[in-house]
Design a protein around this motif. Structure first.
Motif, PDB file in Angstrom:
ATOM      1  N   GLU A  29       0.557  -1.884  -0.206  1.00  0.00           N
ATOM      2  CA  GLU A  29       0.144  -0.356  -0.260  1.00  0.00           C
ATOM      3  C   GLU A  29       0.881   1.093  -0.360  1.00  0.00           C
ATOM      4  OE1 GLU A  29      -3.567  -1.257   2.361  1.00  0.00           O
ATOM      5  OE2 GLU A  29      -2.507  -0.871   3.603  1.00  0.00           O
ATOM      6  N   TRP A  32       2.149   1.365  -3.783  1.00  0.00           N
ATOM      7  CA  TRP A  32       1.318   1.939  -4.592  1.00  0.00           C
ATOM      8  C   TRP A  32       1.283   2.672  -4.818  1.00  0.00           C
ATOM      9  CZ3 TRP A  32      -3.882   4.292  -5.181  1.00  0.00           C
ATOM     10  CH2 TRP A  32      -4.687   3.945  -5.923  1.00  0.00           C
ATOM     11  N   ARG A  33       0.854   3.021  -6.518  1.00  0.00           N
ATOM     12  CA  ARG A  33       0.916   4.190  -7.830  1.00  0.00           C
ATOM     13  C   ARG A  33      -0.728   3.964  -7.842  1.00  0.00           C
ATOM     14  NH1 ARG A  33       5.595   4.199 -10.740  1.00  0.00           N
ATOM     15  NH2 ARG A  33       4.835   5.596 -12.168  1.00  0.00           N
ATOM     16  N   PRO A  34      -1.687   5.358  -7.666  1.00  0.00           N
ATOM     17  CA  PRO A  34      -2.602   5.011  -8.349  1.00  0.00           C
ATOM     18  C   PRO A  34      -2.276   5.560 -10.050  1.00  0.00           C
ATOM     19  CG  PRO A  34      -2.419   7.360  -7.466  1.00  0.00           C
ATOM     20  CD  PRO A  34      -1.428   6.681  -6.671  1.00  0.00           C
ATOM     21  N   ILE A  41       2.323   7.029  -1.708  1.00  0.00           N
ATOM     22  CA  ILE A  41       2.746   7.407  -0.610  1.00  0.00           C
ATOM     23  C   ILE A  41       3.882   7.296  -0.316  1.00  0.00           C
ATOM     24  CG2 ILE A  41       2.231   6.783   2.329  1.00  0.00           C
ATOM     25  CD1 ILE A  41      -0.703   5.936   1.163  1.00  0.00           C
ATOM     26  N   TRP A 142      -2.492  15.189   0.987  1.00  0.00           N
ATOM     27  CA  TRP A 142      -2.751  14.102  -0.518  1.00  0.00           C
ATOM     28  C   TRP A 142      -2.231  12.603   0.069  1.00  0.00           C
ATOM     29  CZ3 TRP A 142       0.105   9.833  -2.710  1.00  0.00           C
ATOM     30  CH2 TRP A 142      -0.185   9.834  -4.020  1.00  0.00           C
ATOM     31  N   GLU A 145      -5.783  11.142   0.916  1.00  0.00           N
ATOM     32  CA  GLU A 145      -6.634  10.902   0.845  1.00  0.00           C
ATOM     33  C   GLU A 145      -6.476   9.463  -0.428  1.00  0.00           C
ATOM     34  OE1 GLU A 145      -6.163  14.389  -2.547  1.00  0.00           O
ATOM     35  OE2 GLU A 145      -6.839  16.408  -0.946  1.00  0.00           O
ATOM     36  N   VAL A 146      -5.323   9.148  -0.696  1.00  0.00           N
ATOM     37  CA  VAL A 146      -5.180   8.023  -0.909  1.00  0.00           C
ATOM     38  C   VAL A 146      -5.904   6.970   0.102  1.00  0.00           C
ATOM     39  CG1 VAL A 146      -3.520   6.771  -1.651  1.00  0.00           C
ATOM     40  CG2 VAL A 146      -3.203   8.522  -2.563  1.00  0.00           C
ATOM     41  N   ARG A 147      -4.446   6.989   1.228  1.00  0.00           N
ATOM     42  CA  ARG A 147      -5.038   6.060   2.452  1.00  0.00           C
ATOM     43  C   ARG A 147      -7.002   6.294   1.639  1.00  0.00           C
ATOM     44  NH1 ARG A 147      -3.180   4.623   6.921  1.00  0.00           N
ATOM     45  NH2 ARG A 147      -5.189   4.063   9.124  1.00  0.00           N
ATOM     46  N   ASP A 150      -9.161   5.733  -1.984  1.00  0.00           N
ATOM     47  CA  ASP A 150      -7.970   4.922  -2.407  1.00  0.00           C
ATOM     48  C   ASP A 150      -7.765   3.635  -2.146  1.00  0.00           C
ATOM     49  OD1 ASP A 150      -7.778   5.670  -5.551  1.00  0.00           O
ATOM     50  OD2 ASP A 150      -6.624   7.159  -4.336  1.00  0.00           O
TER      51      ASP A 150
END
Length: 178
Positions: A29, A32-34, A41, A142, A145-147, A150
């Motif tokens: 996690e 991980w890259r969106p 992260i 940021w 937001e990803v945590r 996504d």
């Protein structure tokens, strides 16, 4: 303007909040890259420390990087696809801790007057700490937001402090005179 001890506590609070955002995540996690042109992260975590090291080094004292191999990886001037491989979680955590220790040592020396031009460097240190705190919180936004969006993890409560306020959804240290 805020005083150095207050700003050092706020820097530690910002870093502790960052840790709440990532230390319970898996290595996958954190890496991980969106999207191929988005940063993981883990990159944001290293970048926060990288910027802090370079600012303290370039504005107050020439110190070598605590991990020179990470410098090109964490530098936002390098395009995302060519930055290189992220370090493992323990190396990333150690890098962040080493930089924070260096900031405390150097700003502590400034606070205690154990530097040349202590009054001038006090102004630099206050401004520098304010920028570092705001940069930490900027990337926390940021990461959060990803945590949550996504990766589907709940967000921890945002820190509370008399020194911080929220502007445009971001936590910031903002001198009331601004």
């Amino acid at each position: 303007m805020f005083e150095i001890p207050d700003l050092l506590r706020e820097y530690d609070r910002a870093r502790a909040y960052t840790d709440q955002l990532w230390t319970d995540l898996s290595a996958d996690e954190v890496a991980w890259r969106p999207h191929e042109n988005f940063s993981a992260i883990g990159w944001h975590l290293g970048h926060q420390a990288h910027v802090a090291h370079f600012m303290i080094r370039n504005l107050t004292a020439a110190e070598p990087s605590p991990d020179p191999e990470l410098d090109p990886v964490m530098d936002s001037a390098n395009p995302e696809p060519g930055r290189g491989r992220l370090p493992d979680l323990s190396r990333l955590a150690a890098f962040r801790a080493d930089v924070a220790d260096s900031i405390h040592r150097r700003v502590g020396a400034i606070r205690d007057g154990r530097v040349g031009a202590p009054r001038q460097l006090t102004i630099v240190a206050k401004t520098l700490l304010t920028a570092l705190i705001n940069h930490e919180y900027q990337h926390d936004q940021w990461i959060g937001e990803v945590r949550s969006g996504d990766l589907g993890h709940a967000l921890p409560d945002r820190p509370k402090s008399d020194l911080i306020t929220e502007l445009d959804g971001y936590l910031v240290v903002c001198d009331p005179r601004w």
